[in-house]
Structures are given as C-alpha cells and as structure tokens.
Scaffold this active site. Structure first.
Site, PDB file in Angstrom:
ATOM      1  N   ASP A   1      -8.527   3.893   0.953  1.00  0.00           N
ATOM      2  CA  ASP A   1      -7.520   4.062   1.995  1.00  0.00           C
ATOM      3  C   ASP A   1      -8.171   4.540   3.289  1.00  0.00           C
ATOM      4  O   ASP A   1      -8.682   5.665   3.351  1.00  0.00           O
ATOM      5  CB  ASP A   1      -6.472   5.078   1.525  1.00  0.00           C
ATOM      6  CG  ASP A   1      -5.230   5.031   2.383  1.00  0.00           C
ATOM      7  OD1 ASP A   1      -5.332   4.588   3.544  1.00  0.00           O
ATOM      8  OD2 ASP A   1      -4.168   5.438   1.893  1.00  0.00           O
TER       9      ASP A   1
ATOM     10  N   CYS B   1       0.865  -1.180   0.000  1.00  0.00           N
ATOM     11  CA  CYS B   1       0.000   0.000   0.000  1.00  0.00           C
ATOM     12  C   CYS B   1       0.900   1.227   0.000  1.00  0.00           C
ATOM     13  O   CYS B   1       2.084   1.119  -0.364  1.00  0.00           O
ATOM     14  CB  CYS B   1      -0.977  -0.020   1.180  1.00  0.00           C
ATOM     15  SG  CYS B   1      -0.197  -0.003   2.799  1.00  0.00           S
TER      16      CYS B   1
ATOM     17  N   ARG C   1      -3.441  -0.670   5.269  1.00  0.00           N
ATOM     18  CA  ARG C   1      -4.011  -1.744   4.442  1.00  0.00           C
ATOM     19  C   ARG C   1      -3.099  -2.941   4.224  1.00  0.00           C
ATOM     20  O   ARG C   1      -3.530  -4.093   4.367  1.00  0.00           O
ATOM     21  CB  ARG C   1      -4.435  -1.187   3.067  1.00  0.00           C
ATOM     22  CG  ARG C   1      -5.589  -0.226   3.128  1.00  0.00           C
ATOM     23  CD  ARG C   1      -5.736   0.554   1.847  1.00  0.00           C
ATOM     24  NE  ARG C   1      -4.581   1.406   1.600  1.00  0.00           N
ATOM     25  CZ  ARG C   1      -4.352   2.085   0.500  1.00  0.00           C
ATOM     26  NH1 ARG C   1      -5.209   1.993  -0.505  1.00  0.00           N
ATOM     27  NH2 ARG C   1      -3.294   2.855   0.390  1.00  0.00           N
TER      28      ARG C   1
END
Ligand code: 4NP
Length: 154
Positions: free
Chosen positions: A123, A8, A14
C-alpha cells in the site's frame, strides 16, 4: 459484458490506478465493449475523496488516461453487480469475503495471483513508493487480461 471491480482499502491509491491501467489495456485490445471496469474500497474512510496525487503522478508519467473521480466503497449489494472482484492484497480479499458471505460464486481474486509474483501489492499510502505500485499493478493487469482472454473466449 464482463464486469470487473478493482478493490483496495481506501479507493484513492491502488484500485483507481488499476482501474485506469486496465481500461487503457483493454482499449488497446479493442475490448472496451466487452469489459466494464470500476474500482471501490473496502473501507468508507476515504469516501468522496479524490484520487491520491501520487497515483495521478504515476498515471501521467506513463501517459495513462484517467478521469477525476471520488472514492467509493463496496456494499453487500455490489456482489451481484460484478463478475470479478480483484483485490490488491490479502486483507482486501479477506474483507470482501466477510462482506460477501464467504464469496459463494468465487468472484474474489488477488491481482498478483494471476502473475508469477503471487503476492500483495504494497500500500503506497504507507510505503509512499507509488512507482513500485505502478510496476506491480501493470504486471498484474497484463496477466489478468491474458487470463480473461482465455477464460471468457474474447
Ligand atoms: P488504498 O490506500 O487502499 O490503496 O487507496 C489507502 C488509502 C487511505 C488509507 C489507507 C490506504 N487510509 O488509512 O486512510
């Protein structure tokens, strides 16, 4: 041994979530000796920082084991250390293509492209919706595992 790196931007929200969800899945399948898993960020901005508390809260909520870790970032020489780079969104994949000279060995994939959803994982650094992120990463990891079991003949 297949080597997978989840990627990420910051490597605090994440991709560590994906790393631990996927580790748990492959342990359930008894594949832990066949698949090596890591996660990294495309940016060095969070380097050395711990996993975001929102990610830890979701992992705990779903009883997913995790270890405390600090953020790492991708370097050019990582290209040869992994077989798959699994980006959380298109921007992560674009950044990896830039870093890895256009991905000559076609190792870069977006997680939800393995699933029917075929979209970016939003996100949670910006959305603050860690539970949606968890649900989507869980779906992506299940489809990724299905793909690997077929592709790699485990
Ligand atoms: P991640 O989330 O890429 O899922 O780890 C982010 C973490 C930090 C920042 C952006 C996204 N940041 O701008 O510092």
């Amino acid at each position: 041994m297949i080597r997978i790196c989840f990627v990420c931007l910051g490597n605090i929200c994440r991709s560590p979530m994906a790393e631990f969800i996927f580790k748990n899945l492959i342990e359930q399948e008894g594949l832990e000796n066949k698949i090596f898993i890591e996660s990294k960020g495309t940016s060095d901005e969070e380097f050395g920082n711990p996993i975001h508390h929102g990610t830890i809260k979701e992992l705990k909520k779903h009883h997913i084991p995790y270890q405390n870790r600090t953020a790492k970032y991708l370097k050019k020489e990582d290209y040869h250390k992994f077989d798959y780079f699994i980006g959380m969104d298109s921007f992560n994949c674009q950044s990896m293509k830039q870093l890895f000279s256009d991905d000559p060995e076609l190792k870069i994939f977006r997680l939800l492209d393995f699933s029917p959803l075929k979209k970016d994982i939003a996100d949670p650094w910006y959305t603050n919706n860690f539970s949606l992120t968890y649900e989507e990463i869980e779906i992506g990891c299940k489809y990724l595992l299905e793909y690997l079991i077929k592709k790699e003949n485990f």
